[in-house]
Each structure stands twice: as structure tokens, then as C-alpha cells.
Motif scaffolding. Structure first.
Motif, PDB file in Angstrom:
ATOM      1  N   GLU A  87      -6.542   3.316   5.133  1.00 36.32           N
ATOM      2  CA  GLU A  87      -5.988   3.027   3.801  1.00 36.32           C
ATOM      3  C   GLU A  87      -7.087   2.935   2.746  1.00 36.32           C
ATOM      4  O   GLU A  87      -6.930   3.424   1.621  1.00 36.32           O
ATOM      5  N   PHE A 130      -1.887  -1.566  -6.658  1.00 38.05           N
ATOM      6  CA  PHE A 130      -3.272  -1.437  -6.216  1.00 38.05           C
ATOM      7  C   PHE A 130      -4.042  -2.725  -6.500  1.00 38.05           C
ATOM      8  O   PHE A 130      -4.937  -3.111  -5.747  1.00 38.05           O
ATOM      9  N   TRP A 176      -3.357  -5.177  -3.736  1.00 36.16           N
ATOM     10  CA  TRP A 176      -4.133  -4.738  -2.565  1.00 36.16           C
ATOM     11  C   TRP A 176      -5.597  -5.131  -2.722  1.00 36.16           C
ATOM     12  O   TRP A 176      -6.210  -5.710  -1.814  1.00 36.16           O
ATOM     13  N   TYR A 180      -7.448  -1.390   8.480  1.00 38.21           N
ATOM     14  CA  TYR A 180      -7.008  -0.672   7.279  1.00 38.21           C
ATOM     15  C   TYR A 180      -8.068   0.296   6.763  1.00 38.21           C
ATOM     16  O   TYR A 180      -8.099   0.605   5.580  1.00 38.21           O
ATOM     17  N   THR A 211       0.699   3.877  -3.173  1.00 39.63           N
ATOM     18  CA  THR A 211       0.360   5.297  -3.042  1.00 39.63           C
ATOM     19  C   THR A 211       1.514   6.194  -3.467  1.00 39.63           C
ATOM     20  O   THR A 211       1.304   7.284  -3.994  1.00 39.63           O
ATOM     21  N   ASN A 247      -7.397   5.368  -0.549  1.00 38.39           N
ATOM     22  CA  ASN A 247      -7.493   4.849  -1.923  1.00 38.39           C
ATOM     23  C   ASN A 247      -8.675   5.445  -2.663  1.00 38.39           C
ATOM     24  O   ASN A 247      -8.577   5.827  -3.829  1.00 38.39           O
ATOM     25  N   HIS A 291       0.828  -1.200   0.000  1.00 38.91           N
ATOM     26  CA  HIS A 291       0.000   0.000   0.000  1.00 38.91           C
ATOM     27  C   HIS A 291       0.866   1.255   0.000  1.00 38.91           C
ATOM     28  O   HIS A 291       0.558   2.234  -0.694  1.00 38.91           O
TER      29      HIS A 291
END
Length: 1384
Positions: free
Chosen positions: A631, A607, A610, A628, A599, A635, A595
Motif C-alpha cells: 500500500e 489519504f 492513512w 502494508y 485509492t 501511494n 486505503h
């Protein structure tokens, strides 16, 4: 002269002293020859004999004769040459005397031989006749001498070589004294053949004989083309393989056999023997001459291929290892290439395959190409029969890994091709894959580690890694164990760590990476095959992924690095194998790393990693995802990554604060997402706005409305926006004051339920907050809408009037003020009903059920309005009760699996129809015949298309289902979907008709099975009643037993959701009815048995065998019932049983059955929270329908025939402070009652089982007990009827075996029972004490203010006159340890 010669001395000195005398004697000899004409021949013969004797007696080996001796001998021989000449036989005889001695290897004897040959021109003389015997005798004498190089003086050897190769045998035709004239050789061929054989045998050790052989070969190359005696040809073939071997001899023979086809045919078998012997003696070149010049070109004509191949199969393993490469290059490569092209009998396939294995076993660089030539014969092998030999094939191929291919030659690349052939066949023939698995797996494990070379480890040669690619395909995925996966994981991790060591292997590096990339792909497949991986394996995988992800993601040229590719390849399989929090937690470091990288670099592939993890694990193990939340929001908001938006609603229930902090950004993200993610985002916004309406600002509402003005997407997207707005209107109506015109516009334009809910919520909530003035203003706006010809339509007018009714319920006086204006619309039925309501007419009172429904709607809006001020923690508790369902989401999806759709196209069609559009699944459902309420309920499902199509294919035959589906899809304009279906059907070679004579319809949910007779007229009445209660039914009206009738009946059985058997005495004896009930049982659908008359059947009958396990009820008419009526309460009981599985169609329900599920029992105690609305305003429910309980703690499981006792139990428990939730109060909605019961049991603290005779046989009750036991819920049996024994006989005996029951059956006769109420005695007191132990945390949870008793049916409204208010009756006595209760 002969006498003088005999007296001559051999001493050189003495001979020299006597030389003058010797010359005189020689002169005298010449004179004597001239004088004695008649005796001169005798004199010559005697002299020649004497000179031969002198030569032979000379001790030349000890002392070299002086030159005078040579001269003397030559002069004597020369004088004897004239006429009369001695006979040829005499001269040859004298010559042979010297040749047959062992003293010819010196100058002295050779000089004598030469003198004889030259002076007498012996060669020409011998060929004049020709003198075959004499020539042969000379040849034999010559053959007595080996002329070996190491035994003859080199100078003498040269002289003999010149003499034989230039004089006796000469290549020059001008030498008339030579013996090898072509004509002579033809004439005495056999003699020359014999000489040639001897020369050939000796040529490799004697330069003399080698030279003779060469001269003879050049003079007559066709020497062996013909034999006078064919036996001689066999002799030659045998001679040519006798040691020592003569290449020239073999070459001459080979050329002769090549020219003479007849000779070849006669000696073919002998030729094969010669080749075999030459090969075994390591004379590969000589064997090659015979093979290439004679065998190869004649394979298709005369050669026995079977014998030839068998010969090589015998010979090849015996060939010296140093000669094998030469054998492959010189013979086998040409042989196998020719065999590949030749048209061989298929019977030789097994032999050829064996030959290929023998070739591979040679273990030389050239062997694989020859083996491939044999295996590459198309349409030749029966691979299935050869499957066991593939074990050896793979073993032999992989054994070449020890060969070091330093120069990157392509010689061994055929090994990869051979293994590729094996892998291709293994895909077709499983027995081949079974045979290759062990060898291939062992090789891969060996090659995956570096090769040990002296003191260091180095990579394998490139051909090994090339072989590894097809070898991986020869591993049976189903037989791979977790231990194998562990080994490969360790290897890959080591490869990642020590990758730099191979950087100097530039030529091999590409092959290494290809091999390990392919190995990674197969490891991914192995992981999927193992399904469940041990924790230790996951630990190693996590370490591997982390090691790989910290290395560079790409090479300098921009390509994805090998290390990163490992992660990309394995990650999907890893995610699929994760089933618990412990395993998933191992990957958290890796997740944080990817992650961070994703980013930072905004890399789509990262991504993707993820997203893949959370798509697989997010819903199954939500506790991991909670860590998360930040996060996920980053996103979505910062990186526009919406893949995990579906997790957000569940995560919000676990951790809401991060969502609140970025709520405004989430609103903005709503307008940036794609259509596939809108539904989940709307769900999230809906939950947030519902639980925390205070977060909504006017700016956000303005943004939402602005999006509707300029909206360019689909209608479904707009619908979702209004679903969020509808929630806000119920809680914060003041934010919508500027948009009521826009709301009216959208109601008229879109005609969508969400638009109407938004408009309705705004006006009703505004009226509740603003009072009479707001009610008046709202009615003014609505009436203006009714007056507008451009805005109002026949579809929206009833909705506008309905909102006016809702406002009138809240403030009837405001409605009365507007009565005159409503008179303008009295031509419309809905407006006439509204006027009746305003005027309190009797006509309106007859519509009491409709008005009650309106009151309930107002109550819900009022509840939402004031509930918005509650603390968010209260709402969180409500959603926590659903946690068990969330964690079992995978099970839910599994139950929704499309069991009846074709796997070739089913998932693609579902995906297309789930995309929101005007002609999506909703329109398809309308054409199928689904009601509006059913479609609304389907819209709440995760995958509505799957449910819709699954039911369609379940209730129709395959061909009919496909035809009907395609036809409807074409009608609604979904040619993209029909294209997918048609292409898939065409690809699978299925045959479907484009024209079927059938009616495309959805069958009713109820199937009535009965035997037609005069006394069964009650069944049509039953059908009529059921349809009035909202259940469409199918029953056979046509009593003819035609094929068409049977087809319709079978389709109706499959299409129904519930089967009802109406039994009478004739039914159980009817074969047709027996077949019908068997079909119903086989479908697995719910079966309800009702006795339409009092009858018995044998326990041994076929009917009892089928339905004996089902409980039944009686519905027959007796004296107390009219001819068209049913026993009291029985029909409602039947409706309750049906409702367990199927919800009624609200559009079909008549007034008579609108609230059939509400028990008519007075003084029920209902639980209703009290809300303060700012001005000490209390909101209370004032109707006969209890409030739905959110926090279940006790479930009461019972059979419907004891409903009165159960409701009494419900009342008594409520009086003691328990919350109650009756299944009979959950009949509304489109969900099946089964689903609601499951939810109740999951959230309960315990289950009360009210045991009766029917209870122990009930399928429904059995399911409830099984679920409770599975979830480890405490089960408390209450015995209401005698069962003769405990535990009762039947499927529940195991469940009840270890439980203690409370006997309410015997307590009816107890002295402590009041008014025959079984819930008032000692047993009930024991039950209360037991419940106190089961639910200890529920103490003092409820107070007496939660217990209300209502005396009449009303709906929450604004305060009315005092005399109409509901009075609060005496509360239940305070119980020190109160409990919450839910009854199912």
C-alpha cells in the motif's frame, strides 16, 4: 291624611275596590294643604312618615303591589315637594329608612326611593351646602347592600344599576341631580374615597357596584391623588389587597401614585408589600400595574434596589406555576432589563447572581431571558467569588431540557447564551470549571441519548442541543475517565447506526448534528487527556470508525457527512493514544477500508487519515507497517503521496522483495517528490543500492545523471542525488564510464563532499576492477583536470590529487608513469607530497599517518566493491542488529527534545532551518563555530537544527542567546526566521535588547578548572596537549575576580561538554573553586577529576560532599617524569574518558595524536572476512586497527586503569574464536562513545563486568550496568581487585547482589597461572564454560579462517612482492563451541 294612610289596606283587591275613595282622600289632602298654610308642613311631614310606614309594611316580597299603589305613593310624595318643603334632613332620614332595610331589592321599595330622589331633586339639594354628613349617611346605607349578582333579581338589578349609575352617579355633566359633581367630589373627597373602596371591593361580584366604580373613576380619575389624612392612603393600599381584589380600584390607585410622586415616596415600602401580596395571591396583572406605573420608572431614583430584588427573591419561588410565565412577561422581563442598564453598586453582585438563579428556577419559557438580563451586566460580577454557585447555574439551565419547544421559538435560546457565559468564565477561572464539571458531564451524557417519549425514543428539542455546545466546554478534560469516553463512544456509534430515524426532524436535525459534531471534538480532547486507553476502549473506537467509514462520505450537496466527520475528528487522538501492537491491530480493517476508498476516489482527506495513522504509529510499531508495504508503494508510485516515505527505509529491512519488484518506479518517484521527502527516499535508495547493487541498471544511472544536468532545485537536492550515485560507484563503476567529465564538473562547481565521494569512488573502484590500464587512464583524466584552468580551483585541486594518491596506493607503478606530468604542479603542497610518495622519500615517510589514512580509504572502497556480490540475507542480518534502536525511535526523539528553546517559536524556527537551502542550519552552525566534521555528523541526525539550537541556548543566557541567534540569522539572510522569533517575543511581551555588547561565539567543549599557583604550571601544558589531540579547552587566564571574569567563567561552564577538575591541596580549600565545581555539578555535564598532586581531604568536607561519588585518577608528576611530561599512559587514559562523551575535532589533531586510541600491543588477533573477487582474489586488512564487528555477542565493561588486562582478555577470547570489538578501536567518527556503547550493549548476548575499586565508583560503568540490567542482558562479574565484600558497596550492589562472580583477583597466586597471565588458569576455564551456556546459538559459527595475526601495519592493496606479503600465522586452536565477543 296620615290617619287615612295608616288605615289603608295592603290587600290588592280591597285596595282596588277602595281606589275611588282613596282618590277622594288624596284630593281632600291637596285642598287641606292649600287651606292650612301654617300647618301644611306638619301635614306633609306626617303624610311622608305615614307613606314610608305603608311602603315598609307592604308584603311586596309575597305579592307584587298593583299599579294603583305605585301611583298613590308617588302622588303623596309629589304633593309634599312643594313649599313649604320638609327639611333636607327629614327627607334623607325617610330615604334612609328604606335604604337601611333589607327590602330594597324589589320594584316596590325601589320605586319609593326613586320617587323621593326625583321629586325632591335630592342630589342637587344635598350638594347645595354641601351636606357632607347626609351624603355620607346615604353612602353608608348604600354600602350596606352588596347587590350581588346571584342574590338579586336580574331585572331589579338592571333597574338599580340604571338608578345608581345614571341618576345618583352619572357620567353626564348635564345631569344636575347627580351626586358625583367634580367640585363636590373634591369637597368631600374622603367620602367618595370610602364609597369607591366599597364599590371596588364589590365590583367583581356585583354589576351594580362595578358600574358605580366605573362612573366614579371616569368622573374623577384623580380621586386618590390627595388625602386629607395620610393614614387614609395606607388604608387604601391595605384595602386594595383585601379579597376580593378590584382591578379598577388598583388601577385608580396606581394611576394616582404615578401622578403624585410625594405620595409614592411616602408609601414606597407599602407599595412593595402590596405588590408582594398581589403576586402571592396570583393577581399578576394587578401587581404588574403597580410595578410598571410606579416602580419601574423610578428604580434609579427612589427605589431601594436591594429591597426590591430581595422581595422578588422571596416571592418568585412561591408563585403558582401557572402564573410564572405571566410574571416573567409582565414584570420580570422589564425589571431585569432595567437592572441590566442601571448603575448598581458592585456590592449587590452576589444578590443579583442569586436573583438570576431564582429566575431560572421559575422554569418557564420566559425566565431564561430575564436571568440573562441580570447576568449580562458587564464589569459587575466578581466571578471568582461566585464560582461555587455555578454548580446551581448549570443545574438550573440543563433542567429546561424537559420543556418541549415545539414551535422552534427562540425563548429558550438564552439558556445557550448563559452556558456560553459560564464556559467563557471557566476558561479564565479554573474553580468555575471545577464547579461545573459534574453537572455538565451528567447533562451531556443524558442528552447524547435520545429522550424516551411514551413507547419510543425521540430527539430532544432544539434548545437542548444548543445548550449542549457550551455545556461541553464546562467539562474538565483532566477529570474525564475512560468510562466516560466509553459511554460517549457507544452513543456515537448508536448515532451512526440509527441516523435515519431523525431524518424527519428537519427543524431539529441541524442542531443535532452540530451537537454531536462538537461532542466528537470534545471526545477527541478527552482521549488525548486520558493518554493511555484500555484495550476495550480501542476496540469500541475501532468499531465506531469502521461503522462510520462504510457510510457515505459526503451528502448530496457536497458537504462532508456527519459520519465521516466523526472519523476525521477522532482519528488524530486515536493515533496518538496507540502504544502497542495489540491496540493498533484493532484498526487494521479500518485502515484497509480507508486505503481502498482513498485509492478509488483519490480523496485527500482519506489519504490524510492513512498518513496520520502511520505518522503516529509507524515508527513505534514497525511490525504493523510491514503488513502494508504494498500500500505504501502504491501511494508513492501511483498516487504521488509521499507522506510516509520516511517509513520505507525501515520497512525495506523487514520486507525487501516488494521494493525490488518496483525499484525502477521508485527511481522515477525520486524525481516527482517534493523536497521535504527527498531525504527519506534517498536513504531508501541508498540502502537498496548498497545491499543490492545488481538492481541498478545503466538506464537508471542515465536518468540520475540526466536529472543533474537539468536540475533546477536546491543544492541540497543535488547533493542527495550524488549520495546515491556515490554508493553505486563503489559497486558498479562500469555504469559511470561516460560521466567522469560530468563528475569533475560538479566537483568544481558544487564543491560538495558527496560530489567528491562519487568522483573518488568511481576512479578507485574502476582501478580495482580494471587494473593497471584503468589506473593509467584514470590518472590521465585527472591530470587533464589539473591542467585545465577553467575547471580546476584551489578547492578542488587537493581533492583531485587525493584521488591520485588513492589510485597510487592500488597501483604505484601507474603513478610513477605520470611523475613527469605531476612535476608541473610541484608548486602546490599537495602535489609535492604526492611526488615524495612516488619517490619514496624520507619526507613522505614522515607523513606515514596521512598515507595510512589514504590506505584505509582505499580498503573501504575495495570492500564495498566486492561486498556487492554478497547475498542480501547477510546484509539484512547487519541491519537487524539495529532493530532495537528503530523500535525505540520515540525515545530517541524524546532525548533530542529542545529543552532550552522557547515553546512560543522554537518548533517553527527548527522547521524553517531544517528545510534544505544554502543558508540553512549548516551555515548557521558554521557561524556558531562548529567544525566541518561536526557539521557532517549533524547532517546524519533526524533533526540537526534542534540539536544545534538546543546547545546554543543551553550554553548562553536567554537574552544573549536570542540576540546572538537573531544577529547571525540576519547575517546569513534568514530574515524569515528572525521574523518568527521577533513576532513571538513581541506577542509574549518579553523585553529583549537589540544592542548587546557581547561576543557571539561557541565555547570550547572542555572546561579546565584549577587553582592558580606556582606549582600548577602543568595545567597550561595539559591544555596544550588536549588541543593537539583535537579538544579545544577553556581555562581562566585572568586571575582577577571581577564581575566580567565570573560571567565569562559561568558561560564557559555552561558551554562546555566535559568538565575536568585539576585538583591540588589549594583547590579543595578555595571558595572560588568550590563554587566552580558546584556550578559544574549543577549543569549535569560529565565531570572528570584528576589529581595533580598527592593529597587527601576530609570525608566531612564540603568538597567531599560534592565529588565523593565521582571516580578519579592521578596525573601528578613524580621523580620518574620530566617537568613537562605526564605519567605513562595517563594522558591517553584522560583522552579516553573525554572521548566517552565528545569526539575530537579532526581538523585540530596533530600527527602525534592522530591514532592515540590504537593500543600498541603486538600480535593482536583481528577478525577479517575473506572475499573472492572473481579471480580467487583475496582482500585482507593488514593494519593494526581491528575491523568493526557488526554482530555483537559479548560486551566487556571495564575501567581504563586495567586496560592492559582487558586487551589481554580480548586477545585470549579472540584466539578461542570470538569476535572482539574494543571501545578503544571505536574512537573515530563524530558520535559520542556513549552512544556506541549503548548500541553495543543492546545487541549483545551478555556483558562481562570487570570489577575493580574504581569500577564500582565509575559513573560510566554504572550506566553500562544499569542499561544491561534494564535490557535483561546476562551480567557476568569478573573480580579483578579485592573489594572486601560481595556485592561491593556502592550503587552497583543491587545489580550484583544476585550474580555469581569469577575471582580473578585471587587467581594471580594460583599454581595454574602461566607467566602471571590471569586469563590462563582454572577461573578462565570456568568462565568459558559459563559463556557456553549463555550463548548456545553461537556454536560453530566461526571457523579458524577468521583468525589472522598481522606482524606489521599495512593497508589492503594490490598484491606486492612476496617478501612484503603478510604471513598467516598459526591459527587459534579449534574450540568446539566458539563465541563472538564485543568489548566496550
Amino acid at each position: 291624611m296620615d290617619g287615612y294612610i295608616q288605615q289603608l289596606t295592603h290587600d290588592n283587591l280591597l285596595f282596588e275596590d277602595q281606589w275611588s275613595k282613596t282618590l277622594n282622600q288624596q284630593i281632600q289632602f291637596i285642598n287641606d294643604l292649600k287651606k292650612c298654610n301654617d300647618d301644611s308642613l306638619t301635614l306633609k311631614l306626617n303624610s311622608l312618615n305615614a307613606i314610608i310606614d305603608y311602603v315598609l309594611n307592604e308584603q311586596s316580597a309575597k305579592v307584587e303591589p298593583i299599579s294603583n299603589k305605585y301611583e298613590f305613593v308617588e302622588m303623596i310624595i309629589k304633593q309634599c315637594c312643594g313649599d313649604p318643603r320638609p327639611s333636607l334632613e327629614f327627607i334623607v332620614h325617610n330615604l334612609l329608612r328604606i335604604l337601611e332595610t333589607n327590602k330594597i331589592f324589589d320594584r316596590w321599595h325601589l320605586a319609593c326611593i326613586k320617587s323621593h330622589y326625583y321629586e325632591f331633586r335630592l342630589g342637587a339639594w344635598l350638594l347645595m351646602k354641601p351636606s357632607i354628613d347626609l351624603i355620607e349617611s346615604i353612602f353608608r346605607s348604600l354600602q350596606r347592600h352588596s347587590f350581588l349578582n346571584d342574590e338579586v333579581d336580574q331585572q331589579i338589578q338592571v333597574q338599580w344599576e340604571e338608578f345608581l349609575s345614571e341618576k345618583i352617579f352619572s357620567k353626564f355633566s348635564d345631569n344636575s341631580n347627580r351626586l358625583n359633581e367634580e367640585e363636590a367630589m373634591f369637597a368631600i373627597r374622603s367620602s367618595f374615597q370610602q364609597l369607591f373602596r366599597h364599590a371596588a371591593r364589590m365590583s367583581h361580584r356585583s354589576c351594580v357596584w362595578s358600574k358605580v366604580l366605573s362612573i366614579l373613576s371616569q368622573t374623577l380619575p384623580t380621586l386618590f391623588d390627595h388625602y386629607d389624612d395620610l393614614n387614609d392612603s395606607h388604608v387604601d393600599l391595605l384595602e386594595c389587597v383585601m379579597l376580593p381584589i378590584s382591578p379598577d380600584y388598583i388601577d385608580l390607585l396606581s394611576q394616582s401614585y404615578k401622578r403624585n410622586f410625594e405620595l409614592f415616596k411616602i408609601n414606597l415600602s407599602q407599595l412593595l408589600i402590596v405588590i408582594e401580596k398581589l403576586l402571592l395571591m396570583d393577581h399578576i396583572e394587578e401587581a404588574e400595574k403597580f410595578f410598571l406605573q410606579n416602580i419601574l420608572d423610578r428604580i434609579d431614583a427612589e427605589v431601594d434596589i436591594d429591597a426590591l430584588v430581595r422581595m422578588f427573591i422571596r416571592v418568585c419561588p412561591l408563585i403558582n406555576i401557572h402564573c410564572r410565565n405571566q410574571l416573567c412577561k409582565g414584570i420580570l422581563r422589564f425589571l431585569t432589563d432595567r437592572l441590566r442598564e442601571s448603575n448598581c453598586s458592585i456590592e449587590l453582585a452576589t444578590l443579583f447572581f442569586e436573583f438570576a438563579l431564582i429566575l431560572l428556577d421559575l422554569h418557564t419559557n420566559e425566565a431564561p431571558e430575564s436571568a440573562w438580563n441580570i447576568l449580562d451586566k458587564s464589569e459587575f460580577y466578581q466571578w471568582q467569588e461566585l464560582a461555587p454557585r455555578f454548580t446551581d447555574l448549570v443545574r438550573l439551565c440543563v433542567s429546561y431540557d424537559i420543556i418541549d419547544q415545539k414551535h422552534c421559538s427562540n425563548e429558550l435560546d438564552k439558556l445557550e447564551t448563559i452556558l456560553k457565559l459560564a464556559s467563557d468564565k471557566a476558561k479564565v477561572y479554573p474553580t468555575i470549571l471545577k464547579a461545573t464539571h459534574a453537572e455538565a458531564l451528567q447533562a451531556i451524557l443524558r442528552w447524547s441519548e435520545s429522550m424516551q417519549n411514551d413507547m419510543e425514543k425521540v430527539p430532544w428539542s432544539s434548545h437542548v442541543y444548543k445548550m449542549g455546545l457550551p455545556a461541553l466546554d464546562l467539562i474538565d478534560n483532566q477529570r474525564v475517565t475512560t468510562d466516560t469516553c466509553t459511554q460517549l463512544i457507544i452513543v456515537l456509534q448508536q448515532k451512526v447506526i440509527v441516523n435515519e430515524k431523525y431524518s424527519n426532524q428537519q427543524s431539529t436535525l441541524p442542531f443535532i448534528e452540530r451537537f454531536f459534531t462538537c461532542l466528537t471534538q470534545h471526545l477527541s480532547i478527552f482521549i488525548e487527556s486520558c493518554k493511555m486507553l484500555p484495550h476495550e476502549v480501542h476496540k469500541q473506537l475501532a468499531a465506531l470508525c469502521l461503522s462510520a467509514i462504510i457510510r457515505p462520505l459526503k451528502y448530496e450537496n457536497g458537504q462532508i457527512s456527519f459520519d465521516h466527520n466523526i472519523v476525521l475528528t477522532l482519528w488524530h487522538s486515536i493515533c496518538q493514544s496507540l502504544t502497542n501492537k495489540s491496540d493498533a491491530g484493532l484498526y487494521e480493517k479500518f485502515l484497509k477500508r480507508i486505503h481502498l476508498l482513498a485509492t478509488e476516489k483519490n480523496d485527500p482527506s482519506l489519504f490524510g487519515l492513512w498518513d496520520l495513522f502511520w505518522n503516529s504509529i509507524g515508527t513505534k510499531i514497525i511490525s504493523i507497517a510491514v503488513n502494508y508495504v504494498d500500500e505504501f508503494l502504491i501511494n508513492i508510485i501511483d498516487h504521488k503521496q509521499f507522506s510516509q516515505v520516511s517509513l520505507l527505509p525501515m520497512l525495506y529491512l523487514k520486507q525487501s522483495q516488494p521494493f525490488h519488484d518496483r525499484f525502477d518506479n521508485l527511481i522515477k518517484a525520486f524525481f516527482n517528490t517534493d523536497t521535504s521527502c527527498i531525504l527519506s527516499l534517498v536513504q531508501l535508495l541508498w540502502i537498496i543500492t548498497r545491499t543490492h547493487p545488481e538492481l541498478i541498471t545503466s538506464a537508471q544511472v542515465d536518468r540520475l545523471f540526466a536529472s543533474t544536468k537539468y536540475h533546477t532545485g536546491t543544492t541540497n537536492e543535488l547533493t542527495l542525488i550524488f549520495e546515491v550515485l556515490a554508493v553505486i560507484t563503489n559497486t558498479r563503476p562500469h555504469l559511470f564510464h561516460n560521466y567522469h567529465d560530468l563528475l569533475v564538473h560538479f566537483v568544481n562547481e558544487q564543491k560538495n563532499a558527496s560530489n567528491f565521494d562519487c568522483l573518488q569512488g568511481y576512479f578507485v573502484a574502476s582501478t580495482i576492477v580494471g587494473g593497471e590500464k584503468t589506473a593509467y587512464d584514470s590518472l590521465t583524466v585527472l591530470i587533464d583536470c589539473l591542467k585545465s584552468d577553467t575547471q580546476i580551483t584551489n578547492d578542488t585541486r587537493p581533492q583531485i590529487v587525493y584521488i591520485c594518491q588513492l589510485i597510487g596506493i592500488l597501483d604505484k607503478q601507474a603513478l610513477r608513469y605520470k611523475r613527469k606530468e605531476f612535476l608541473a604542479f610541484k608548486s602546490y603542497g599537495e602535489c609535492r607530497i604526492l611526488l615524495d610518495f612516488i619517490d619514496d622519500r624520507n619526507v613522505y615517510r614522515n607523513k606515514e599517518s596521512s598515507i595510512t589514512q589514504i590506505r584505509e580509504q582505499v580498503a573501504r572502497i575495495e570492500k564495498h566493491l566486492f561486498k556487492a556480490k554478497y547475498d542480501v540475507q547477510y546484509i539484512m542480518k547487519v541491519f537487524k542488529s539495529e532493530e532495537l534502536n528503530v523500535t525505540n525511535l520515540d525515545t530517541f526523539f524524546y532525548e533530542k527534545t529542545v529543552n532550552f528553546l522557547s515553546t512560543n517559536w522554537g518548533h517553527d524556527v527548527i522547521k524553517l532551518l531544517n528545510i534544505r537551502a544554502d543558508n540553512d542550519w549548516n551555515l548557521l552552525g558554521q557561524h556558531f563555530g562548529y567544525s566541518t566534521s561536526e557539521l557532517k555528523h549533524l547532517a546524519l541526525e533526524v533533526n540537526p537544527s534542534m540539536i544545534l539550537l538546543n546547545e546554543w541556548f543551553m550554553t548562553h543566557n536567554g537574552e544573549e542567546a536570542i540576540y546572538g541567534l537573531v544577529k547571525i540569522l540576519d547575517e546569513i539572510g534568514r530574515q524569515d526566521v528572525t521574523k518568527v522569533i521577533r513576532e513571538a517575543i513581541s506577542a509574549s511581551n518579553e523585553d529583549t535588547s537589540d544592542h548587546l555588547n557581547l561576543e557571539i561565539k561557541r565555547f570550547p567543549p572542555i572546561f579546565l578548572s584549577y587553582y592558580h599557583s606556582r606549582n600548577q604550571n602543568i595545567v597550561p601544558i595539559l591544555k596544550h596537549r588536549l588541543e593537539k589531540a583535537g579538544y579545544a579547552c577553556w581555562m581562566k587566564n585572568d586571575q582577577t575576580n571581577t564581575l566580567q571574569t565570573f560571567i565569562k567563567r559561568d558561560s564557559a561552564v555552561r558551554g562546555a561538554k566535559v568538565h575536568i577538575c585539576c585538583l591540588n591541596s589549594s583547590y579543595i580549600h578555595s571558595d572560588e573553586c568550590l563554587h566552580e565545581i558546584q556550578l559544574m555539578v549543577n549543569t549535569g555535564k560529565p565531570l572528570i577529576i584528576w589529581h595533580m598532586e598527592n593529597q587527601m581531604w576530609s570525608s566531612e568536607s564540603a568538597f567531599e560532599q560534592i565529588v565523593g561519588r565521582y571516580s578519579y585518577s592521578s596525573l601528578y608528576i613524580n621523580e620518574s617524569n620530566s617537568a613537562n611530561d605526564f605519567p605513562a599512559g595517563k594522558f591517553v587514559e584522560l583522552l579516553g574518558r573525554i572521548r566517552y562523551y565528545v569526539a575530537p575535532n579532526p581538523d585540530m589533531i596533530s600527527e602525534q595524536y592522530y591514532n592515540w586510541f590504537v593500543p600498541q600491543i603486538d600480535n593482536l588477533i583481528f577478525l577479517q572476512p575473506i572475499s573472492n573477487g572473481g579471480k580467487n582474489y583475496k582482500t585482507m586488512l593488514k593494519n593494526n586497527t581491528p575491523l568493526v564487528i557488526n554482530e555483537t555477542q559479548i560486551v566487556i565493561s571495564y575501567e581504563w586503569d586495567r586496560q592492559a588486562d582487558i586487551v589481554a582478555l580480548y586477545k585470549r577470547l579472540t584466539q578461542f574464536g570470538y569476535r572482539c570489538w574494543l571501545d578503544i578501536f571505536q574512537m573515530n567518527g563524530a558520535d559520542s562513545l556513549l552512544k556506541k556503547i549503548n548500541a553495543g550493549i543492546r545487541n549483545a548476548k551478555c556483558v562481562l563486568a570487570c570489577v575493580t575499586q574504581k569500577y564500582t565508583k565509575s559513573i560510566y560503568c554504572r550506566r553500562e550496568m544499569s542499561l544491561a540490567e534494564t535490557l535483561s542482558k546476562p551480567i557476568v562479574p569478573l573480580l579483578l581487585e579485592e573489594t572486601n565484600r560481595w556485592p561491593p558497596i556502592g550503587p552497583m550492589s543491587l545489580i550484583f547482589a544476585e550474580t555469581t562472580y569469577f575471582d580473578f583477583c585471587s587467581s594471580r597466586n594460583s599454581v595454574d597461572i602461566v607467566d602471571n597471565d590471569i586469563w590462563s588458569g582454572e577461573q578462565f576455564e570456568k568462565l568459558l564454560c559459563h559463556l557456553t551456556e549463555i550463548v548456545p546459538e553461537a556454536e560453530v559459527k566461526m571457523s579458524r579462517r577468521h583468525t589472522l595475526v598481522t606482524s606489521c601495519a599495512t593497508t589492503p592493496n594490490r598484491p606486492v612482492d612476496d617478501e612484503k606479503k603478510t604471513t598467516r600465522l598459526q591459527s587459534a586452536p579449534t574450540v568446539p563451541k566458539s563465541r563472538a565477543c564485543s568489548i566496550m
